[in-house]
Design an enzyme around this catalytic site. Sequence first.
Site, mmCIF file in Angstrom:
data_model
loop_
_atom_site.group_PDB
_atom_site.id
_atom_site.type_symbol
_atom_site.label_atom_id
_atom_site.label_comp_id
_atom_site.label_asym_id
_atom_site.label_seq_id
_atom_site.Cartn_x
_atom_site.Cartn_y
_atom_site.Cartn_z
ATOM 1 N N THR A 1 -10.291 3.068 -8.761
ATOM 2 C CA THR A 1 -11.790 2.223 -8.224
ATOM 3 C C THR A 1 -11.613 1.122 -7.635
ATOM 4 O O THR A 1 -12.847 0.165 -6.934
ATOM 5 C CB THR A 1 -13.148 2.337 -8.991
ATOM 6 N N HIS A 2 -10.920 0.340 -8.082
ATOM 7 C CA HIS A 2 -10.591 -1.333 -8.088
ATOM 8 C C HIS A 2 -11.789 -1.957 -8.349
ATOM 9 O O HIS A 2 -11.915 -2.781 -7.642
ATOM 10 C CB HIS A 2 -9.794 -1.163 -6.429
ATOM 11 N N ARG A 3 -12.355 -1.118 -9.299
ATOM 12 C CA ARG A 3 -13.802 -2.049 -9.612
ATOM 13 C C ARG A 3 -13.124 -3.314 -10.644
ATOM 14 O O ARG A 3 -12.565 -3.131 -11.181
ATOM 15 C CB ARG A 3 -14.657 -1.365 -10.987
ATOM 16 N N PRO A 4 -13.711 -4.218 -10.494
ATOM 17 C CA PRO A 4 -13.175 -5.802 -11.089
ATOM 18 C C PRO A 4 -13.641 -5.705 -12.551
ATOM 19 O O PRO A 4 -14.607 -5.039 -12.695
ATOM 20 C CB PRO A 4 -14.367 -7.029 -10.294
#
Length: 620
Positions: A299-302
Site C-alpha cells: 500500500t505504501h501507506r505512510p
Amino acid sequence: MAYQTIIEDDIDILVVGAGLGGTGAAFEARYWGKDKKIVIAEKANIHRSGAVAQGLYAINCYMGTRFGENKPEDHVRYARIDLMGMVREDLLFDMARHVDSTVHQFEEWGLPIMRNPKTGAYQREGRWQIMIHGESYKPIVAEAAKKSADKVYNRICVTHLLMDESRPNRVAGAIGFNVRTGNCHVFKAKAVIVAAGGASNIFKPRSVGEGAGRVWYAPWSSGSAYGLLIGAGAKMTQMENRIVLARFKDGYGPVGAYFLHLKTYTQNGYGEEYESKWWPQLQQMVGKEYLDPDSWHLTHRPIPTCLRNHALISEVNAGRGPIHMVTMEAFQDPHLEEIGWHNFLGMTVGQAVLWAATDVDPKNENPELTTSEPYVMGSHATGCGAWCSGPEDVSPPEYFWGYNRMTTVEGLFGAGDAVGGTPHAFSSGSFTEGRLAAKAACKYIDDGKAEGIRVSDEQINRRRAEIYKPLEHYRIYRNEITAGTVNPNYITPRQGLDRLQKLMDEYCGGVSTNYMTNEKLLNIGLKKLKYLEEDLEKLGAENIHELLRAWELKHRHLTSEAVMHHTLFRKETRWPGYYYRGDYLKLDDENWHVLTVSRRDPETGEYTMEKAPCYHLVED
Ligand SMILES: Cc1cc2nc3c(=O)[nH]c(=O)nc-3n(C[C@H](O)[C@H](O)[C@H](O)COP(=O)(O)OP(=O)(O)OC[C@H]3O[C@@H](n4cnc5c(N)ncnc54)[C@H](O)[C@@H]3O)c2cc1C
C-alpha cells in the site's frame, strides 16, 4: 485613563491577524471586492509576523498537478491516514484543489522556489513538500496583502470580537489596543476573518529556566484565533487533537529535511533500529486498519506521525534512550552537510546556534532527538479549530451552512490555524484558506447578509473597561507587594502563565506525565482552570507590554479550557504519541469515529459537547 479611542467605521472586511492566512484573505478580498473597504489588524508588524516570520525552507503543501505529481484527492487520503481518520475531507479537498495556484502566485511575486534541473519541476523534498529559498517568504506575501488592503494597522492586539446588537449571533467587528501607544482601537465591520494563529506555551515547555522562551511553534502564537472565536460563542472542533513533535533536542530544529532529503534515520541509545519493535503492541491499541506493517510494501501507506512518536516515547521509557538522528553518514557529503546547516539557518537559526555553542558537529556525532510538549494549532499536522462551513459543491448538509469557511457565528470566518479539521495545510494551505474565506465573505456581504448591524457605545465602553482592567488593577494595588513580585491583590501575567502551563502539563497530558491523562485528572484540571479564570480577573499589568501579556494569557486560558473539555469528551486514545487516555487506552472506532464539537456559552461560560459525523468523501 488617558488612552484615546480610535474608531475605524464602515469596514467591509476586517482581517484579524496577518500571518499566512490573513495575508491570503486580504489579497483575495481585493480581487472579489474591488470597491470594498478592507482593513487588517495585526498584533506585530505584517512584514515579519506569524509562524513564518523567520522564513521557511520548504512549502509543505503543494500538489504539483501541472507536473502530473498528485491530485487533491491524494492529499485528502494522506491527511486522513496521518490523522487516524479524523479530518474534514470537504475542507481539505477544497484547500488542496486551490493550493497550487497559491504557490504559483508566490513564485510570480518573487519567492525563489528550487527547481529540479532535469525535469524543470519544483524540487521535491518529500511527496508534498517543495524546497524554497524562503528567508524572505513572509515579507513577499506581506507585500501583496499591504497593496490589497485599504489600511494595515500594525501593533494592534485584538482582544474581543464585537457582536451585532440588532441580530443575535452575528459579528460586528473587533476591538483591541495598540501595544505601543496603548490607544484603544475599535473596528466596525460587516464581516471578520480571524487568522490569528495557533497556540504555543499552553503546556509547560521542556525548556524552562535557562532555556525559557525556546519553543517549537512561534512563542508569540498565543491562541488568539481560538480565544477570540470561543469568546464569541463559535463552535469548535477537534480541540483535543494537539500535536507533539519529534525534534532535535533543546533547539526544536525540524527533522523533515533530514529524513526526506538527507535520508538520515533514527536509532536508540544502543545504535539499534527500534520503531518496528513497537508495532505489534501498537497494533493492538489502534487496530489493523490504522497500522498494518505486513501490507506496507503493497500500500505504501505512510506511518501516522503520532504512531512514530509513540515508538520513540516507548523506547525512551524502556530505558534505551536517548534517540539519535544518524547524521554522521549523510554529513560526510559536503553538499548534504551544507544543506543540513542551511535548513536551520532558513527557519530555526537557534538550533544551529545551540549546536555551535555546545560543540555538536553532526558530521562527527549523531545529535539527540526528543518529543516536544504539546501544541494546539490546526494548520500543521493536527486539526483543531473552528467548526466551519465547507464549499457548496462538496460538503454534505451537516458541513454546509451557506458560506465557505464561515464559523457558526454569522459573518465570522476563519483561515489557517483557526479552522478545524484541516491538518496539513501548512503555509501555502493557510494562505489558500484565507483566499477561500475572503471570497465567501465578499459574497456574504453582496448577498445583503450584513445589513443593519448595530454596535452601541455601551458595548464598546464595556469592552474598553475590560481591556484596561489589568493596568487599573496594578495602579491601585502596586504598593501592596509583600515580597519580590508577590502581591495579595493581583497576579502578574507571568505568574498566571506558569500556573496555566503547570496544570495543563499535569492534568491534560503534558511531558511530565508522559502525555498521559484520564477522566479524574481532566476533571481536576477543569476545576483548577475555573479557579484560574477567577484569578485572571485580578491580573495586574505594570505597563502596556504587560497588558499584551495579560491578554495573550486570557486567550491561552480560553483555548486550554476547550482542549481540556474535548480531551475529556473523547473517551478513547485516538492518537497514541500525541496523548493517552489511561482509562481508555484503545482506539474505539465503534463509538468514536466522529468529530467532536463544542460550544462555550459566552454568557455563562458553560460548555456543551456533541459528536458530528466524520464523512469519508474521497474513496480509499
Ligand atoms: C517552527 C515551524 C515550522 C514550520 N515549518 C513549515 C514548513 O516548513 N513549511 C510550511 O509550509 N509550513 C510550515 N509551518 C507552518 C506554517 O507556518 C503555518 O501553517 C502558518 O503560518 C499558519 O498560518 P496562520 O495564518 O494560521 O498563522 P500565522 O502565520 O502564525 O499568523 C497569525 C498572525 O496573527 C497575528 N496575531 C496573533 N494574535 C493576534 C491578536 N490577538 N490580534 C491581532 N493579531 C494577532 C500574529 O502576529 C500573526 O501575524 C511551520 C510553522 C512553524 C511554527
